[in-house]
Write a protein that holds these residues in place. Structure first.
Motif, mmCIF file in Angstrom:
data_model
loop_
_atom_site.group_PDB
_atom_site.id
_atom_site.type_symbol
_atom_site.label_atom_id
_atom_site.label_comp_id
_atom_site.label_asym_id
_atom_site.label_seq_id
_atom_site.Cartn_x
_atom_site.Cartn_y
_atom_site.Cartn_z
ATOM 1 N N LYS A 399 0.836 -1.214 0.000
ATOM 2 C CA LYS A 399 0.000 0.000 0.000
ATOM 3 C C LYS A 399 0.865 1.256 0.000
ATOM 4 O O LYS A 399 0.571 2.230 -0.700
ATOM 5 C CB LYS A 399 -0.934 0.004 1.216
ATOM 6 C CG LYS A 399 -2.108 -0.951 1.081
ATOM 7 C CD LYS A 399 -2.990 -0.911 2.324
ATOM 8 C CE LYS A 399 -4.091 -1.980 2.234
ATOM 9 N NZ LYS A 399 -4.895 -2.047 3.448
ATOM 10 N N LYS A 400 1.928 1.234 0.797
ATOM 11 C CA LYS A 400 2.839 2.398 0.853
ATOM 12 C C LYS A 400 3.483 2.644 -0.497
ATOM 13 O O LYS A 400 3.614 3.787 -0.951
ATOM 14 C CB LYS A 400 3.921 2.170 1.916
ATOM 15 C CG LYS A 400 3.418 2.389 3.335
ATOM 16 C CD LYS A 400 4.517 2.134 4.351
ATOM 17 C CE LYS A 400 3.951 2.145 5.774
ATOM 18 N NZ LYS A 400 4.902 1.624 6.746
ATOM 19 N N ARG A 401 3.907 1.553 -1.166
ATOM 20 C CA ARG A 401 4.550 1.687 -2.483
ATOM 21 C C ARG A 401 3.561 2.247 -3.518
ATOM 22 O O ARG A 401 3.893 3.150 -4.294
ATOM 23 C CB ARG A 401 5.045 0.301 -2.952
ATOM 24 C CG ARG A 401 5.979 0.354 -4.151
ATOM 25 C CD ARG A 401 6.038 -0.939 -4.941
ATOM 26 N NE ARG A 401 4.869 -1.109 -5.767
ATOM 27 C CZ ARG A 401 3.961 -2.062 -5.631
ATOM 28 N NH1 ARG A 401 4.070 -2.961 -4.661
ATOM 29 N NH2 ARG A 401 2.927 -2.127 -6.451
ATOM 30 N N ILE A 402 2.328 1.731 -3.507
ATOM 31 C CA ILE A 402 1.297 2.189 -4.458
ATOM 32 C C ILE A 402 0.957 3.657 -4.203
ATOM 33 O O ILE A 402 0.818 4.447 -5.142
ATOM 34 C CB ILE A 402 0.030 1.299 -4.355
ATOM 35 C CG1 ILE A 402 0.350 -0.133 -4.837
ATOM 36 C CG2 ILE A 402 -1.121 1.872 -5.184
ATOM 37 C CD1 ILE A 402 -0.673 -1.180 -4.414
ATOM 38 N N ALA A 403 0.864 4.032 -2.917
ATOM 39 C CA ALA A 403 0.563 5.428 -2.561
ATOM 40 C C ALA A 403 1.656 6.356 -3.061
ATOM 41 O O ALA A 403 1.382 7.416 -3.646
ATOM 42 C CB ALA A 403 0.398 5.561 -1.048
ATOM 43 N N ALA A 404 2.919 5.950 -2.878
ATOM 44 C CA ALA A 404 4.052 6.772 -3.342
ATOM 45 C C ALA A 404 4.042 6.876 -4.868
ATOM 46 O O ALA A 404 4.268 7.954 -5.427
ATOM 47 C CB ALA A 404 5.370 6.146 -2.865
ATOM 48 N N GLY A 405 3.740 5.762 -5.532
ATOM 49 C CA GLY A 405 3.739 5.749 -7.017
ATOM 50 C C GLY A 405 2.610 6.553 -7.625
ATOM 51 O O GLY A 405 2.733 7.064 -8.738
ATOM 52 N N SER A 406 1.481 6.668 -6.898
ATOM 53 C CA SER A 406 0.311 7.376 -7.457
ATOM 54 C C SER A 406 0.126 8.773 -6.883
ATOM 55 O O SER A 406 -0.821 9.481 -7.234
ATOM 56 C CB SER A 406 -0.962 6.560 -7.206
ATOM 57 O OG SER A 406 -1.129 6.312 -5.819
ATOM 58 N N THR A 408 -0.628 9.540 -3.780
ATOM 59 C CA THR A 408 -1.797 9.563 -2.893
ATOM 60 C C THR A 408 -1.400 9.110 -1.489
ATOM 61 O O THR A 408 -0.223 8.864 -1.229
ATOM 62 C CB THR A 408 -2.911 8.638 -3.440
ATOM 63 O OG1 THR A 408 -2.378 7.313 -3.564
ATOM 64 C CG2 THR A 408 -3.427 9.091 -4.786
ATOM 65 N N GLN A 409 -2.401 8.990 -0.623
ATOM 66 C CA GLN A 409 -2.179 8.527 0.745
ATOM 67 C C GLN A 409 -2.681 7.084 0.877
ATOM 68 O O GLN A 409 -3.535 6.645 0.105
ATOM 69 C CB GLN A 409 -2.951 9.402 1.739
ATOM 70 C CG GLN A 409 -2.607 10.886 1.672
ATOM 71 C CD GLN A 409 -1.178 11.169 2.109
ATOM 72 O OE1 GLN A 409 -0.695 10.592 3.066
ATOM 73 N NE2 GLN A 409 -0.503 12.052 1.378
ATOM 74 N N VAL A 410 -2.195 6.383 1.900
ATOM 75 C CA VAL A 410 -2.625 4.993 2.132
ATOM 76 C C VAL A 410 -4.150 4.933 2.348
ATOM 77 O O VAL A 410 -4.808 3.995 1.911
ATOM 78 C CB VAL A 410 -1.862 4.369 3.335
ATOM 79 C CG1 VAL A 410 -2.465 3.023 3.747
ATOM 80 C CG2 VAL A 410 -0.390 4.179 2.979
ATOM 81 N N GLN A 411 -4.722 5.976 2.992
ATOM 82 C CA GLN A 411 -6.178 5.996 3.217
ATOM 83 C C GLN A 411 -6.937 5.894 1.894
ATOM 84 O O GLN A 411 -7.982 5.257 1.818
ATOM 85 C CB GLN A 411 -6.636 7.292 3.922
ATOM 86 C CG GLN A 411 -6.075 7.492 5.301
ATOM 87 C CD GLN A 411 -4.831 8.370 5.263
ATOM 88 O OE1 GLN A 411 -3.803 7.945 4.729
ATOM 89 N NE2 GLN A 411 -4.909 9.567 5.829
ATOM 90 N N GLU A 412 -6.385 6.569 0.856
ATOM 91 C CA GLU A 412 -7.050 6.543 -0.464
ATOM 92 C C GLU A 412 -6.977 5.148 -1.078
ATOM 93 O O GLU A 412 -7.901 4.717 -1.762
ATOM 94 C CB GLU A 412 -6.409 7.563 -1.407
ATOM 95 C CG GLU A 412 -7.137 8.874 -1.418
ATOM 96 C CD GLU A 412 -6.338 10.000 -0.828
ATOM 97 O OE1 GLU A 412 -5.103 9.977 -0.903
ATOM 98 O OE2 GLU A 412 -6.964 10.907 -0.253
ATOM 99 N N ILE A 413 -5.868 4.446 -0.838
ATOM 100 C CA ILE A 413 -5.731 3.066 -1.350
ATOM 101 C C ILE A 413 -6.786 2.189 -0.663
ATOM 102 O O ILE A 413 -7.483 1.412 -1.317
ATOM 103 C CB ILE A 413 -4.315 2.472 -1.059
ATOM 104 C CG1 ILE A 413 -3.202 3.471 -1.414
ATOM 105 C CG2 ILE A 413 -4.126 1.130 -1.738
ATOM 106 C CD1 ILE A 413 -3.077 3.853 -2.850
ATOM 107 N N ASN A 414 -6.925 2.357 0.653
ATOM 108 C CA ASN A 414 -7.918 1.578 1.418
ATOM 109 C C ASN A 414 -9.339 1.842 0.915
ATOM 110 O O ASN A 414 -10.145 0.923 0.774
ATOM 111 C CB ASN A 414 -7.843 1.915 2.910
ATOM 112 C CG ASN A 414 -6.547 1.423 3.545
ATOM 113 O OD1 ASN A 414 -5.947 0.466 3.065
ATOM 114 N ND2 ASN A 414 -6.111 2.074 4.614
ATOM 115 N N LYS A 415 -9.618 3.127 0.636
ATOM 116 C CA LYS A 415 -10.946 3.521 0.174
ATOM 117 C C LYS A 415 -11.268 2.872 -1.173
ATOM 118 O O LYS A 415 -12.355 2.331 -1.384
ATOM 119 C CB LYS A 415 -10.988 5.048 0.049
ATOM 120 C CG LYS A 415 -12.372 5.630 -0.122
ATOM 121 C CD LYS A 415 -12.271 7.137 -0.052
ATOM 122 C CE LYS A 415 -13.484 7.810 -0.609
ATOM 123 N NZ LYS A 415 -13.302 9.252 -0.715
#
Length: 459
Positions: A399-406, A408-415
């Motif tokens: 999640k941290k890697r995806i957030a950094a790549g996009s 965004t924040q981890v909360q947005e990945i969870n959402k």
């Protein structure tokens, strides 16, 4: 467009729709509210007076006294008078002429004239199957000529070159002559705009009109200028034989005063409205559909037409087949759905055309904008192929890697993952007998109150 008017009229007409009978007194109160709603929407005063007069004459007459449901008849009268104010039916471009049919575009600087030429060229090419040549006779702004050339390349129509050393009449006549030799169906002539109406501009555009004798002379006007749009259109109509109007920037106009004033003041029909910046964001103006939107009844016909034109049916069929077979709904499929919605102008553009959508809270609307879609696409693009196929493996470090790549924040990945899981569950319900009904029932629980009942779309 019309958000303010829709909200105000919605409250006013709701009060009268439940009445057992209508009297001159309660009609008077309602009409006062309707009048105020129109004035706040920046509708021209003569238009407001005429509208209220017509509704009152019809409402206190035979139509209502004989009706079983007077409140509903009153709303029907309001709707019909709205249609009449805007022109009753869509008037198409008249292109039945010896080719090329010449269409001249006029308007003030900054109204979106050159952009509208590009949009109209795309509309004629794709929806009317016409070959199109565009030419700029704006010798005062080299940037306008370059802009039109760029737009012509983007929408894949022919561009006739011109430069600021030439005379507008010479440019236009040379373009028409070229179109004749190449058997082109339509020539769109972009003209110079000014910051305000002036005699020099009018003399120049009159001379150009006389030289090329266009079959259509369209006035391009910014909807956000309200009733001033109608007054400017009238000034042009006195100088030129206008055949119609293109109303631009309607997506940024919450009032709708221009749409309701232009026909009455100029006598000329609104033929198209610009609904966004994209080259396909030009819609034929249908007064009956717009009246439905104003009264919160939606515009399902336009939505169906949009789906027909812009949805990749082959891709949609593949996803449906996959779901029915029980192969599952992946994040790649979800990304495809997001792209399809974006092609249709985004979620809000679609929802605006459904009945009862004015009941959606602003907080919910804020989650459905283009920004949200772009963010969701960026998140999915930042995932690996394996993660898109099996989202359950997406845990802390991923999640941290995806957030950094996009970005965004981890909360947005969870959402996003939560929304995707809900959609997956709905898709599973589509399998087997009565699947669609099951899915719609599941969807009802996910939407805000009022959207699937009490005026909202029924499934």
């Amino acid at each position: 467009m019309f958000e303010n008017l829709q909200e105000r009229l919605g409250k006013t007409l709701k009060n009268i729709s439940g009445r057992g009978r209508l009297t001159e007194d309660n009609i008077k109160d309602t009409l006062r509210e309707v009048r105020m709603a129109f004035l706040e929407a920046d509708v021209a005063l003569p238009v407001v007076r005429e509208f209220v007069k017509q509704v009152k004459e019809r409402a206190v007459g035979v139509e209502v006294t004989k009706s079983l449901s007077p409140g509903q008849v009153f709303i029907k009268i309001v709707r019909e008078e709205l249609e009449k104010a805007m022109g009753e039916a869509n008037e198409e471009l008249s292109l039945n002429a010896q080719p090329p049919a010449v269409v001249m575009m006029a308007g003030l600087q900054g109204a979106g004239k050159t952009t509208s030429v590009g949009k109209l060229a795309k509309f004629l090419k794709e929806r009317k199957k016409k070959s199109v040549l565009v030419v700029s006779a704006d010798v005062y702004r080299p940037a306008a000529i370059k802009q039109l050339e760029t737009l012509a390349t983007e929408v894949d129509v022919e561009f006739f070159p011109s430069d600021i050393s030439q005379k507008p009449v010479d440019i236009a006549t040379a373009a028409i002559s070229h179109a004749k030799k190449k058997f082109i169906d339509v020539v769109l002539v972009d003209t110079a705009g000014r910051l305000h109406v002036d005699s020099d501009m009018m003399d120049e555009i009159k001379a150009l009109h006389h030289a090329i004798n266009p079959i259509e002379t369209l006035f391009v006007v910014d909807a956000m200028t309200g009733q001033d749009a109608a007054n400017t259109a009238k000034a042009f109509d006195e100088a030129l034989p206008l055949t119609g109007v293109i109303l631009t920037k309607t997506d940024g106009d919450a009032r709708g005063g221009a749409a309701l004033s232009i026909r009455h003041i100029t006598g000329k029909p609104i033929k198209f409205m610009g609904v966004g910046e994209r080259t396909d964001a030009l819609e034929p103006f249908h007064p009956d559909r717009i009246a439905s939107r104003i009264l919160g009844m939606g515009d399902v016909l336009s939505l169906i037409e949009e789906v027909e034109m812009k949805v990749d049916k082959e891709q949609a069929a593949k996803v449906a087949q996959k779901v029915f077979k029980g192969d599952g709904f992946t994040l790649d499929d979800f990304a495809d759905q997001l792209k399809q919605m974006k092609n249709m102008g985004g979620m809000m553009s679609m929802l605006d055309k459904l009945p009862g959508m004015q009941n959606i809270p602003d907080a919910v609307k804020g989650q459905m904008g283009d920004k949200t879609f772009i963010q969701m696409e960026a998140i999915i693009s930042s995932m690996t192929k394996k993660e898109r196929a099996r989202p359950e493996i997406i845990k802390g470090s991923r999640k941290k890697r995806i957030a950094a790549g996009s970005g965004t924040q981890v909360q947005e990945i969870n959402k996003l993952l939560k929304q995707f899981t809900q959609m997956q569950k709905m898709m599973k319900k589509m399998k087997g007998k009565g699947g669609m009904q099951k899915m719609m029932r599941g969807m009802k629980g996910m939407l805000p109150p009022g959207m699937m009942g009490g005026g909202g779309p029924k499934f």
